[in-house]
Design a protein around this motif. Structure first.
Motif, PDB file in Angstrom:
ATOM      1  N   LYS A  91     -10.094  -8.926  -3.165  1.00 46.47           N
ATOM      2  CA  LYS A  91      -9.601 -10.203  -3.714  1.00 46.47           C
ATOM      3  C   LYS A  91      -8.212 -10.050  -4.323  1.00 46.47           C
ATOM      4  O   LYS A  91      -7.335 -10.892  -4.117  1.00 46.47           O
ATOM      5  CB  LYS A  91     -10.579 -10.723  -4.779  1.00 46.47           C
ATOM      6  CG  LYS A  91     -11.827 -11.377  -4.214  1.00 46.47           C
ATOM      7  CD  LYS A  91     -12.724 -11.861  -5.349  1.00 46.47           C
ATOM      8  CE  LYS A  91     -13.929 -12.632  -4.801  1.00 46.47           C
ATOM      9  NZ  LYS A  91     -14.867 -13.017  -5.895  1.00 46.47           N
ATOM     10  N   GLU A  92      -8.022  -8.976  -5.100  1.00 46.95           N
ATOM     11  CA  GLU A  92      -6.735  -8.761  -5.765  1.00 46.95           C
ATOM     12  C   GLU A  92      -5.634  -8.408  -4.763  1.00 46.95           C
ATOM     13  O   GLU A  92      -4.490  -8.839  -4.903  1.00 46.95           O
ATOM     14  CB  GLU A  92      -6.874  -7.653  -6.824  1.00 46.95           C
ATOM     15  CG  GLU A  92      -7.727  -8.045  -8.012  1.00 46.95           C
ATOM     16  CD  GLU A  92      -7.084  -9.120  -8.883  1.00 46.95           C
ATOM     17  OE1 GLU A  92      -5.902  -8.984  -9.232  1.00 46.95           O
ATOM     18  OE2 GLU A  92      -7.768 -10.116  -9.209  1.00 46.95           O
ATOM     19  N   PHE A  93      -5.994  -7.625  -3.753  1.00 46.74           N
ATOM     20  CA  PHE A  93      -4.996  -7.291  -2.730  1.00 46.74           C
ATOM     21  C   PHE A  93      -4.537  -8.562  -2.013  1.00 46.74           C
ATOM     22  O   PHE A  93      -3.340  -8.738  -1.744  1.00 46.74           O
ATOM     23  CB  PHE A  93      -5.558  -6.289  -1.718  1.00 46.74           C
ATOM     24  CG  PHE A  93      -4.491  -5.604  -0.906  1.00 46.74           C
ATOM     25  CD1 PHE A  93      -3.971  -4.390  -1.316  1.00 46.74           C
ATOM     26  CD2 PHE A  93      -3.989  -6.187   0.258  1.00 46.74           C
ATOM     27  CE1 PHE A  93      -2.961  -3.765  -0.584  1.00 46.74           C
ATOM     28  CE2 PHE A  93      -2.996  -5.566   0.997  1.00 46.74           C
ATOM     29  CZ  PHE A  93      -2.478  -4.352   0.577  1.00 46.74           C
ATOM     30  N   MET A  94      -5.488  -9.441  -1.739  1.00 50.08           N
ATOM     31  CA  MET A  94      -5.149 -10.694  -1.063  1.00 50.08           C
ATOM     32  C   MET A  94      -4.223 -11.575  -1.921  1.00 50.08           C
ATOM     33  O   MET A  94      -3.395 -12.310  -1.397  1.00 50.08           O
ATOM     34  CB  MET A  94      -6.424 -11.457  -0.703  1.00 50.08           C
ATOM     35  CG  MET A  94      -7.223 -10.796   0.427  1.00 50.08           C
ATOM     36  SD  MET A  94      -8.840 -11.551   0.700  1.00 50.08           S
ATOM     37  CE  MET A  94      -8.360 -13.116   1.450  1.00 50.08           C
ATOM     38  N   LYS A  95      -4.355 -11.470  -3.242  1.00 50.01           N
ATOM     39  CA  LYS A  95      -3.494 -12.244  -4.156  1.00 50.01           C
ATOM     40  C   LYS A  95      -2.099 -11.645  -4.271  1.00 50.01           C
ATOM     41  O   LYS A  95      -1.158 -12.319  -4.683  1.00 50.01           O
ATOM     42  CB  LYS A  95      -4.105 -12.248  -5.566  1.00 50.01           C
ATOM     43  CG  LYS A  95      -5.253 -13.211  -5.764  1.00 50.01           C
ATOM     44  CD  LYS A  95      -5.727 -13.098  -7.220  1.00 50.01           C
ATOM     45  CE  LYS A  95      -7.122 -13.658  -7.361  1.00 50.01           C
ATOM     46  NZ  LYS A  95      -7.758 -13.209  -8.607  1.00 50.01           N
ATOM     47  N   SER A  96      -1.969 -10.357  -3.974  1.00 47.19           N
ATOM     48  CA  SER A  96      -0.683  -9.675  -4.162  1.00 47.19           C
ATOM     49  C   SER A  96       0.327 -10.113  -3.111  1.00 47.19           C
ATOM     50  O   SER A  96      -0.027 -10.675  -2.070  1.00 47.19           O
ATOM     51  CB  SER A  96      -0.869  -8.153  -4.094  1.00 47.19           C
ATOM     52  OG  SER A  96      -1.021  -7.735  -2.745  1.00 47.19           O
ATOM     53  N   ASN A  97       1.595  -9.805  -3.377  1.00 49.82           N
ATOM     54  CA  ASN A  97       2.685 -10.200  -2.466  1.00 49.82           C
ATOM     55  C   ASN A  97       3.077  -9.102  -1.482  1.00 49.82           C
ATOM     56  O   ASN A  97       3.994  -9.297  -0.679  1.00 49.82           O
ATOM     57  CB  ASN A  97       3.929 -10.588  -3.284  1.00 49.82           C
ATOM     58  CG  ASN A  97       3.637 -11.728  -4.239  1.00 49.82           C
ATOM     59  OD1 ASN A  97       2.872 -12.625  -3.920  1.00 49.82           O
ATOM     60  ND2 ASN A  97       4.235 -11.683  -5.429  1.00 49.82           N
ATOM     61  N   THR A  98       2.426  -7.960  -1.554  1.00 47.14           N
ATOM     62  CA  THR A  98       2.839  -6.842  -0.707  1.00 47.14           C
ATOM     63  C   THR A  98       2.700  -7.183   0.782  1.00 47.14           C
ATOM     64  O   THR A  98       1.770  -7.894   1.182  1.00 47.14           O
ATOM     65  CB  THR A  98       2.041  -5.560  -1.028  1.00 47.14           C
ATOM     66  OG1 THR A  98       2.539  -4.491  -0.217  1.00 47.14           O
ATOM     67  CG2 THR A  98       0.546  -5.733  -0.744  1.00 47.14           C
ATOM     68  N   LYS A  99       3.609  -6.644   1.556  1.00 46.90           N
ATOM     69  CA  LYS A  99       3.529  -6.798   3.017  1.00 46.90           C
ATOM     70  C   LYS A  99       2.807  -5.596   3.646  1.00 46.90           C
ATOM     71  O   LYS A  99       2.597  -5.561   4.852  1.00 46.90           O
ATOM     72  CB  LYS A  99       4.933  -6.957   3.609  1.00 46.90           C
ATOM     73  CG  LYS A  99       5.577  -8.306   3.247  1.00 46.90           C
ATOM     74  CD  LYS A  99       6.882  -8.513   3.999  1.00 46.90           C
ATOM     75  CE  LYS A  99       7.372  -9.955   3.877  1.00 46.90           C
ATOM     76  NZ  LYS A  99       7.542 -10.403   2.484  1.00 46.90           N
ATOM     77  N   LYS A 100       2.469  -4.636   2.811  1.00 48.18           N
ATOM     78  CA  LYS A 100       1.758  -3.464   3.316  1.00 48.18           C
ATOM     79  C   LYS A 100       0.307  -3.826   3.645  1.00 48.18           C
ATOM     80  O   LYS A 100      -0.210  -4.835   3.177  1.00 48.18           O
ATOM     81  CB  LYS A 100       1.805  -2.337   2.284  1.00 48.18           C
ATOM     82  CG  LYS A 100       3.220  -1.799   2.048  1.00 48.18           C
ATOM     83  CD  LYS A 100       3.234  -0.703   1.000  1.00 48.18           C
ATOM     84  CE  LYS A 100       4.639  -0.137   0.858  1.00 48.18           C
ATOM     85  NZ  LYS A 100       5.625  -1.109   0.351  1.00 48.18           N
TER      86      LYS A 100
END
Length: 384
Positions: free
Chosen positions: A230-239
């Motif tokens: 869930k948190e990764f999906m909220k982040s802006n990273t393109k990785k």
């Protein structure tokens, strides 16, 4: 000669998890030649073999569902008592890994004490907290742990936090404990960055070196995959977020997919399992960062391997993880937005900061968690 009987792992050579790897390393890196190991191996026959000088005895176990592990440990323990009697062995140690047989262990401990033998126990982690168990099994685990602590001559804890918990929760038994960590393989992968095997894996999975965060481990709720995804999906990273785990016929996977729709985020990549250890090590080395969400259990093998190989490690902020990572990692909690914000900040981490974290993590593992060091500590306890 000191005879040491080890029960509770599936056996050696190791093809399974943490305990199996531990026993394999203990036996194959043996430094004190005055120790003779006898290792129980789960099997469909009763054969006996040798492995790196250790006497391996197979224990034939019927397929009886969840009770299989309890049956196996008890059958192995009975074998040990008989073998010690038949061979007139004095002053042996029976080392039981995990707390599965607490309600039954008392009578065997009495028999072993009469034979001038000691019983050591590795209490493992908080097995009774694991979400996969129903209420009754959790109750059994907790009772079993209590009785194993009560009857053990020594408890060898692979985490200082577990040792503290044993001392506090079972102080009525005045348990004798010691701390010896789990170990890690600190060598680098034999594969090069241009190895065909690695490049083919990257191409097949659609990822690139240093352009992915990684997690390796069992796909179970207490490892906090829900928070991480869930948190990764909220982040802006393109990785990418690469998850090396087995999710076949996993209800938790389906539930999480329905809740989060992670399958619609191209960055979230479930890539199955990787059994080639050199390839897995290289995938760890080339990750931009490693995410670790375990909060149940002692020293976790996948955490040690990550700190030994991956430059940037993002660990859930709990005692088990902090005692291992110390200042060689960064930490997150389960509050909404906490991990997502950390991932965003780490997009701009400079090379000097990254290098410093990497060096501290490697030094931590080399000094306190290398297998040779762990084996030496065990031999001191066994022969002390």
């Amino acid at each position: 000669m000191k005879n040491v009987f080890i029960i509770g792992s599936k056996g050696i050579p190791a093809n399974y998890g943490g305990f199996e790897t531990f026993v394999d390393e203990l036996v194959s890196r043996q430094q004190n030649t005055e120790i003779k190991y006898h290792v129980a191996c789960l099997s469909d026959n009763d054969n006996e073999t040798e492995y790196h000088g250790a006497h391996c005895f197979n224990v034939k176990v019927p397929n009886i569902g969840p009770a299989k592990a309890v049956y196996y440990d008890l059958a192995a323990l009975k074998y040990c008592v008989k073998y010690i009697k038949d061979n007139n062995i004095d002053d042996a140690v029976v080392y039981i890994l995990a707390c599965r047989i607490g309600p039954f262990v008392g009578k065997y401990v009495k028999q072993l004490h009469k034979l001038n033998c000691k019983v050591y126990v590795n209490p493992d982690g908080h097995e009774w907290k694991r979400a996969k168990w129903n209420y009754f099994i959790r109750k059994y685990w907790k009772l079993s742990e209590k009785l194993m602590v009560k009857h053990a001559d020594l408890l060898i804890c692979d985490s200082r936090n577990i040792e503290k918990y044993i001392q506090e929760d079972y102080k009525q038994y005045s348990p004798k404990t010691t701390f010896i960590a789990y170990g890690a393989d600190t060598s680098k992968s034999i594969l090069q960055d241009d190895d065909e095997k690695l490049l083919n894996w990257y191409k097949e999975k659609g990822v690139q070196a240093k352009e992915y965060y990684l997690v390796v481990g069992r796909f179970v709720p207490e490892n906090n995959y829900e928070t991480m995804i869930k948190e990764f999906m909220k982040s802006n990273t393109k990785k990418d977020f690469v998850l090396i785990t087995n999710v076949e016929q996993n209800k938790f996977y389906e539930t999480l997919k329905n809740e989060t729709h992670f399958d619609q985020d191209k960055r979230i990549k479930f890539v199955g399992t990787v059994y080639d250890q050199q390839l897995l090590k290289k995938i760890r080395e080339n990750a931009y960062g490693y995410l670790h969400g375990h909060e149940v259990g002692g020293t976790n093998p996948s955490l040690l391997e990550a700190l030994a190989t991956t430059d940037l490690n993002l660990l859930l902020d709990v005692g088990f993880n902090k005692e291992v990572g110390e200042d060689g990692a960064v930490y997150w909690n389960k509050e909404e937005g906490n991990l997502a914000n950390l991932i965003n900040r780490l997009e701009n981490i400079n090379n000097d900061q990254l290098k410093e974290l990497s060096i501290k993590a490697k030094q931590r593992i080399d000094s306190e968690y290398s297998w040779d060091y762990i084996v030496r500590k065990y031999e001191e306890v066994i022969y002390g």
